[in-house]
Write an enzyme that holds these catalytic residues in place. Structure first.
Site, PDB file in Angstrom:
ATOM      1  CG  ASP A  39      -7.570  24.374  28.738  1.00  0.00           C
ATOM      2  OD1 ASP A  39      -6.536  23.760  28.389  1.00  0.00           O
ATOM      3  OD2 ASP A  39      -7.545  25.369  29.481  1.00  0.00           O
ATOM      4  NE  ARG A  43      -4.719  21.561  32.947  1.00  0.00           N
ATOM      5  CZ  ARG A  43      -5.688  22.457  32.968  1.00  0.00           C
ATOM      6  NH1 ARG A  43      -6.344  22.695  34.084  1.00  0.00           N
ATOM      7  NH2 ARG A  43      -6.017  23.114  31.881  1.00  0.00           N
ATOM      8  CG  HIS A  56      -2.734  17.506  22.271  1.00  0.00           C
ATOM      9  ND1 HIS A  56      -3.487  18.446  22.948  1.00  0.00           N
ATOM     10  CD2 HIS A  56      -1.433  17.900  22.424  1.00  0.00           C
ATOM     11  CE1 HIS A  56      -2.688  19.363  23.467  1.00  0.00           C
ATOM     12  NE2 HIS A  56      -1.437  19.049  23.165  1.00  0.00           N
ATOM     13  CG  LEU A 150     -22.803  20.220  13.802  1.00  0.00           C
ATOM     14  CD1 LEU A 150     -23.423  21.121  14.860  1.00  0.00           C
ATOM     15  CD2 LEU A 150     -22.000  19.126  14.470  1.00  0.00           C
ATOM     16  CB  SER A 215      -7.560  31.600  25.873  1.00  0.00           C
ATOM     17  OG  SER A 215      -7.395  31.190  27.196  1.00  0.00           O
TER      18      SER A 215
HETATM   19  C1  FPP Z   1      -5.614  22.702  25.213  1.00  0.00           C
HETATM   20  O1  FPP Z   1      -5.201  21.748  26.139  1.00  0.00           O
HETATM   21  C2  FPP Z   1      -5.839  22.059  23.932  1.00  0.00           C
HETATM   22  C3  FPP Z   1      -5.223  22.380  22.772  1.00  0.00           C
HETATM   23  C4  FPP Z   1      -4.255  23.461  22.640  1.00  0.00           C
HETATM   24  C5  FPP Z   1      -5.487  21.625  21.555  1.00  0.00           C
HETATM   25  C6  FPP Z   1      -6.895  21.193  21.385  1.00  0.00           C
HETATM   26  C7  FPP Z   1      -6.952  20.149  20.373  1.00  0.00           C
HETATM   27  C8  FPP Z   1      -7.724  19.051  20.463  1.00  0.00           C
HETATM   28  C9  FPP Z   1      -8.675  18.805  21.550  1.00  0.00           C
HETATM   29  C10 FPP Z   1      -7.737  18.048  19.393  1.00  0.00           C
HETATM   30  C11 FPP Z   1      -8.207  18.695  18.154  1.00  0.00           C
HETATM   31  C12 FPP Z   1      -8.754  17.766  17.255  1.00  0.00           C
HETATM   32  C13 FPP Z   1      -8.999  18.051  15.972  1.00  0.00           C
HETATM   33  C14 FPP Z   1      -9.825  17.119  15.233  1.00  0.00           C
HETATM   34  C15 FPP Z   1      -8.463  19.217  15.303  1.00  0.00           C
HETATM   35  P1  FPP Z   1      -3.792  21.919  26.816  1.00  0.00           P
HETATM   36  O2  FPP Z   1      -2.798  21.176  26.000  1.00  0.00           O
HETATM   37  O3  FPP Z   1      -3.488  23.362  26.996  1.00  0.00           O
HETATM   38  O4  FPP Z   1      -4.030  21.215  28.190  1.00  0.00           O
HETATM   39  P2  FPP Z   1      -3.369  21.624  29.579  1.00  0.00           P
HETATM   40  O5  FPP Z   1      -3.877  23.007  29.895  1.00  0.00           O
HETATM   41  O6  FPP Z   1      -3.906  20.594  30.525  1.00  0.00           O
HETATM   42  O7  FPP Z   1      -1.893  21.564  29.414  1.00  0.00           O
END
Ligand code: FPP
Length: 263
Positions: A39, A43, A56, A150, A215
């Site tokens: 998460d 931000r 992302h 893994l 969540s």
């Molecule tokens: C939450 O942060 C994150 C997500 C919804 C997406 C997570 C995805 C990645 C870390 C990349 C995935 C990579 C692969 C290889 C599949 P947020 O957007 O809710 O952050 P915020 O709470 O700060 O807005």
């Protein structure tokens, strides 16, 4: 298990460098299965006046980094919450970007994952995932299926309540068809009706970015898991943070509802 806390000074990590801490941590109880709620990408981007998708993208690089070190540490399973069933509510452009990330990640890193003996798997409701996304993951699953290092398990379009309901539906069907006797339905048997049927329950759950909630992630499987929350945003999450989480895990006393023998 060795009692690490007898000589471990948590506040200064005994003055060890990250390489020394990595070497140190493997001598103790390494979690078999770590689950991570990644998460804080949005931000991270906002702090830099960048579009959310830049966060992302940076988060994807963290996935690579953490997979590598988890494998080196001998962790058996790493489950990453990459897209929840609720994430469809985000703007179309962000959803499309998130659905392109597995392709980009695997397009770039699959040869290395094959080389490093990592096995890729996926859990979630695959039906709604666009073909280009799932085909990239299927290819990775196929190319890594013989690997026994893994297990890198992507939770994609995953929601725990839907998973449990689906499990219940299958149980009812099996009971109706005489495949399962109602009296045989134990927790262990029900676990086999979940998407994690081939996994052990996570030993350690990590959530980044300061949010203290689950969540809709692995609600059944996390019943006895140790939780570790950090304010660090996922794109900033480093090898040091992973080691810190594992060190904290190693200092916990897991009783699974019982008592320690000395209590
Ligand atoms: C939450 O942060 C994150 C997500 C919804 C997406 C997570 C995805 C990645 C870390 C990349 C995935 C990579 C692969 C290889 C599949 P947020 O957007 O809710 O952050 P915020 O709470 O700060 O807005």
């Amino acid at each position: 298990m060795l009692d690490k806390m007898k000589f471990w000074n948590k506040d200064n990590q005994n003055g060890l460098s990250i390489d020394e801490r990595l070497k140190e941590v493997v001598h103790f109880n390494i979690p078999n299965h770590i689950a991570i709620i990644m998460d804080g990408n949005g931000r991270w981007a906002k702090k830099r006046a960048l579009p959310r998708v830049a966060g992302h993208h940076e988060g994807m690089k963290t996935v690579r980094k953490i997979t590598k070190v988890a494998n080196q540490l001998g962790i058996k399973q790493l489950t990453l919450y990459a897209f929840s069933t609720e994430n469809w509510k985000r703007p179309k452009m962000e959803v499309e970007y998130l659905m392109k990330l597995p392709e980009e990640f695997l397009g770039t890193f699959l040869p290395e994952l094959v080389e490093e003996n990592v096995k890729v798997t996926m859990m979630g409701d695959e039906e709604a995932i666009p073909p280009h996304t799932k085909n990239a993951v299927y290819k990775a699953i196929e190319e890594t299926k013989e690997n026994d290092g893994l297990i890198l398990n992507f939770a994609l379009n995953y929601g725990s309540r839907a998973e449990i309901l689906d499990g219940v539906r299958h149980v009812l069907k099996d009971v109706q068809n005489g495949i399962l006797n109602e009296k045989e339905l134990t927790e262990e048997v029900f676990s086999k009706y979940l998407m994690t049927k081939d996994f052990c329950d996570p030993d350690l759950l990590i959530r980044t970015s300061g949010e203290i909630r689950l969540s809709n992630f692995m609600l059944w499987q996390l019943a006895y898991t140790e939780f570790w929350f950090t304010d660090v945003l996922w794109p900033d999450f480093s090898e040091e943070h992973l080691v810190e989480a594992i060190e904290a895990f190693q200092g916990r006393s897991r009783r699974f509802g019982g008592l320690k023998s000395e209590e």
